[in-house]
Design a protein around this motif. Sequence first.
Motif, PDB file in Angstrom:
ATOM      1  N   VAL A  56       0.889  -1.161   0.000  1.00 30.52           N
ATOM      2  CA  VAL A  56       0.000   0.000   0.000  1.00 30.52           C
ATOM      3  C   VAL A  56       0.925   1.207   0.000  1.00 30.52           C
ATOM      4  N   ASP A  57       0.893   1.991  -1.065  1.00 31.22           N
ATOM      5  CA  ASP A  57       1.865   3.079  -1.170  1.00 31.22           C
ATOM      6  C   ASP A  57       1.312   4.230  -2.006  1.00 31.22           C
ATOM      7  N   GLY A  58       2.155   5.171  -2.338  1.00 29.33           N
ATOM      8  CA  GLY A  58       1.712   6.363  -3.072  1.00 29.33           C
ATOM      9  C   GLY A  58       1.456   7.512  -2.112  1.00 29.33           C
ATOM     10  N   GLU A  59       0.272   8.116  -2.232  1.00 28.65           N
ATOM     11  CA  GLU A  59      -0.067   9.304  -1.434  1.00 28.65           C
ATOM     12  C   GLU A  59      -0.496   8.923  -0.012  1.00 28.65           C
ATOM     13  N   VAL A  60       0.437   8.296   0.700  1.00 28.26           N
ATOM     14  CA  VAL A  60       0.199   7.905   2.093  1.00 28.26           C
ATOM     15  C   VAL A  60       1.439   8.283   2.907  1.00 28.26           C
ATOM     16  N   PRO A 112      -4.145  13.825   2.631  1.00 33.34           N
ATOM     17  CA  PRO A 112      -5.365  14.470   2.111  1.00 33.34           C
ATOM     18  C   PRO A 112      -5.390  14.483   0.580  1.00 33.34           C
ATOM     19  N   THR A 113      -4.211  14.441  -0.036  1.00 31.50           N
ATOM     20  CA  THR A 113      -4.121  14.437  -1.506  1.00 31.50           C
ATOM     21  C   THR A 113      -4.418  13.048  -2.092  1.00 31.50           C
ATOM     22  N   GLY A 114      -4.522  12.040  -1.260  1.00 33.06           N
ATOM     23  CA  GLY A 114      -4.748  10.680  -1.753  1.00 33.06           C
ATOM     24  C   GLY A 114      -6.223  10.429  -1.997  1.00 33.06           C
ATOM     25  N   THR A 115      -6.673  10.705  -3.204  1.00 33.82           N
ATOM     26  CA  THR A 115      -8.112  10.651  -3.499  1.00 33.82           C
ATOM     27  C   THR A 115      -8.507   9.441  -4.334  1.00 33.82           C
ATOM     28  N   HIS A 116      -7.546   8.848  -5.042  1.00 39.01           N
ATOM     29  CA  HIS A 116      -7.854   7.746  -5.968  1.00 39.01           C
ATOM     30  C   HIS A 116      -6.882   6.592  -5.758  1.00 39.01           C
ATOM     31  N   ALA A 117      -7.252   5.451  -6.281  1.00 37.36           N
ATOM     32  CA  ALA A 117      -6.359   4.298  -6.176  1.00 37.36           C
ATOM     33  C   ALA A 117      -6.273   3.595  -7.518  1.00 37.36           C
ATOM     34  N   LEU A 118      -5.075   3.133  -7.818  1.00 36.33           N
ATOM     35  CA  LEU A 118      -4.892   2.206  -8.920  1.00 36.33           C
ATOM     36  C   LEU A 118      -4.432   0.895  -8.287  1.00 36.33           C
ATOM     37  N   VAL A 119      -5.209  -0.151  -8.527  1.00 36.26           N
ATOM     38  CA  VAL A 119      -4.947  -1.441  -7.911  1.00 36.26           C
ATOM     39  C   VAL A 119      -4.222  -2.312  -8.933  1.00 36.26           C
ATOM     40  N   THR A 126      -4.778  -4.046 -14.028  1.00 35.87           N
ATOM     41  CA  THR A 126      -4.987  -2.913 -13.113  1.00 35.87           C
ATOM     42  C   THR A 126      -6.450  -2.509 -13.162  1.00 35.87           C
ATOM     43  N   THR A 127      -6.907  -1.862 -12.084  1.00 35.13           N
ATOM     44  CA  THR A 127      -8.231  -1.249 -12.098  1.00 35.13           C
ATOM     45  C   THR A 127      -8.209  -0.065 -11.145  1.00 35.13           C
ATOM     46  N   ASN A 128      -9.047   0.936 -11.430  1.00 36.47           N
ATOM     47  CA  ASN A 128      -9.019   2.163 -10.620  1.00 36.47           C
ATOM     48  C   ASN A 128     -10.319   2.362  -9.857  1.00 36.47           C
ATOM     49  N   LEU A 129     -10.186   2.999  -8.697  1.00 37.89           N
ATOM     50  CA  LEU A 129     -11.342   3.288  -7.840  1.00 37.89           C
ATOM     51  C   LEU A 129     -11.068   4.569  -7.070  1.00 37.89           C
ATOM     52  N   PRO A 130     -12.113   5.319  -6.742  1.00 43.98           N
ATOM     53  CA  PRO A 130     -11.900   6.411  -5.797  1.00 43.98           C
ATOM     54  C   PRO A 130     -11.623   5.821  -4.407  1.00 43.98           C
ATOM     55  N   VAL A 131     -10.777   6.466  -3.644  1.00 42.63           N
ATOM     56  CA  VAL A 131     -10.453   5.977  -2.301  1.00 42.63           C
ATOM     57  C   VAL A 131     -11.723   5.750  -1.489  1.00 42.63           C
ATOM     58  N   GLU A 132     -12.659   6.667  -1.645  1.00 51.13           N
ATOM     59  CA  GLU A 132     -13.938   6.575  -0.937  1.00 51.13           C
ATOM     60  C   GLU A 132     -14.610   5.200  -1.124  1.00 51.13           C
ATOM     61  N   VAL A 174      -4.150  -9.706  -6.512  1.00 45.49           N
ATOM     62  CA  VAL A 174      -3.774  -8.324  -6.152  1.00 45.49           C
ATOM     63  C   VAL A 174      -2.428  -8.280  -5.428  1.00 45.49           C
ATOM     64  N   ARG A 175      -1.622  -7.272  -5.759  1.00 38.78           N
ATOM     65  CA  ARG A 175      -0.297  -7.120  -5.140  1.00 38.78           C
ATOM     66  C   ARG A 175      -0.006  -5.711  -4.651  1.00 38.78           C
ATOM     67  N   ARG A 176      -0.768  -4.740  -5.130  1.00 36.46           N
ATOM     68  CA  ARG A 176      -0.414  -3.363  -4.770  1.00 36.46           C
ATOM     69  C   ARG A 176      -1.629  -2.446  -4.874  1.00 36.46           C
ATOM     70  N   ILE A 177      -1.821  -1.657  -3.831  1.00 38.41           N
ATOM     71  CA  ILE A 177      -2.837  -0.607  -3.859  1.00 38.41           C
ATOM     72  C   ILE A 177      -2.076   0.710  -3.875  1.00 38.41           C
ATOM     73  N   GLU A 178      -2.083   1.343  -5.037  1.00 41.65           N
ATOM     74  CA  GLU A 178      -1.322   2.581  -5.214  1.00 41.65           C
ATOM     75  C   GLU A 178      -2.268   3.767  -5.061  1.00 41.65           C
ATOM     76  N   ILE A 179      -2.018   4.595  -4.056  1.00 44.61           N
ATOM     77  CA  ILE A 179      -2.868   5.766  -3.812  1.00 44.61           C
ATOM     78  C   ILE A 179      -2.321   6.945  -4.626  1.00 44.61           C
ATOM     79  N   LEU A 180      -3.243   7.623  -5.296  1.00 47.45           N
ATOM     80  CA  LEU A 180      -2.852   8.667  -6.249  1.00 47.45           C
ATOM     81  C   LEU A 180      -3.567   9.981  -5.952  1.00 47.45           C
ATOM     82  N   PRO A 181      -2.966  11.086  -6.409  1.00 46.18           N
ATOM     83  CA  PRO A 181      -3.603  12.391  -6.224  1.00 46.18           C
ATOM     84  C   PRO A 181      -4.635  12.707  -7.299  1.00 46.18           C
ATOM     85  N   GLU A 182      -4.773  11.820  -8.281  1.00 48.04           N
ATOM     86  CA  GLU A 182      -5.824  12.016  -9.295  1.00 48.04           C
ATOM     87  C   GLU A 182      -6.217  10.646  -9.832  1.00 48.04           C
TER      88      GLU A 182
END
Length: 207
Positions: A56-60, A112-119, A126-132, A174-182
């Motif tokens: 679990v990495d990125g905007e964290v 706070p900038t971590g709004t989206h995820a690319l899994v 890969t697939t994308n989701l909003p953090v929410e 699944v191997r990685r949840i990447e938190i992204l600012p967009e």
Amino acid sequence: MGITSKMIAGRGVRQAEKLGLDPGRVPPGQYVTERFPVLSYGPNPPYDLATWSLAVDGEVSEPFALRWEELLALPQQEVTVDIHCVTRWSKLDTTWRGVAVRDLLERARLKPTGTHALVHSDGGYTTNLPVEALLDDGVLVAHAYEGEPLEHDHGAPARLLVPKRYFWKSAKFVRRIEILPEDRKGFWELNGYHNDADPWTEQRHWF
Ligand SMILES: Nc1nc2c(c(=O)[nH]1)N[C@H]1C(S)=C(S)[C@@H](COP(=O)(O)O)O[C@H]1N2
Ligand SMILES: [Mo]
């Protein structure tokens, strides 16, 4: 005359009734299956639990990677949910066990900038989701299905489970949840599938 989505919905409703289930649980254009179809783009990626990890990495603030035993040592949740594939099958009352993604994101301390995820999955899916959406109840990194370890075809050793979206958002292997600012689109989202994938409003394709 072609098969319309209304006719399929009718079929789904009749099937649900036959199975003694509430037809209101079958989203429009879906039919109920008791089988568990396998949908994978490409071969099952091999894995070795001795070297497997989930990042679990990125905007964290506190990125981490868990080894297999560490994942199993975290608090586990069991959920029973309905799943809906964009190819029109739905499967009701499926039971999964795993770790709540909410717990993983709490541990990673979202910025706070971590709004989206690319899994990311083994094999490149890969697939994308909003953090929410990942903070929702019932969203798991699941490693067991109906009380048994996940089969390789269904995503072993672990898969994402996002029951409220079409099932392509539930990344297997699944191997990685990447938190992204967009928002950044994943595999099917880049290939014409809808970004949001809500089965109740039939968000199947962009076009
Ligand atoms: N890694 C990976 N995850 C994936 C897929 C895939 O091809 N690769 N297919 C998706 C699609 S389109 C669906 S419908 C479900 C199917 O899960 P199942 O094979 O367990 O039914 O997995 C999703 N997750
Ligand atoms: Mo799918």
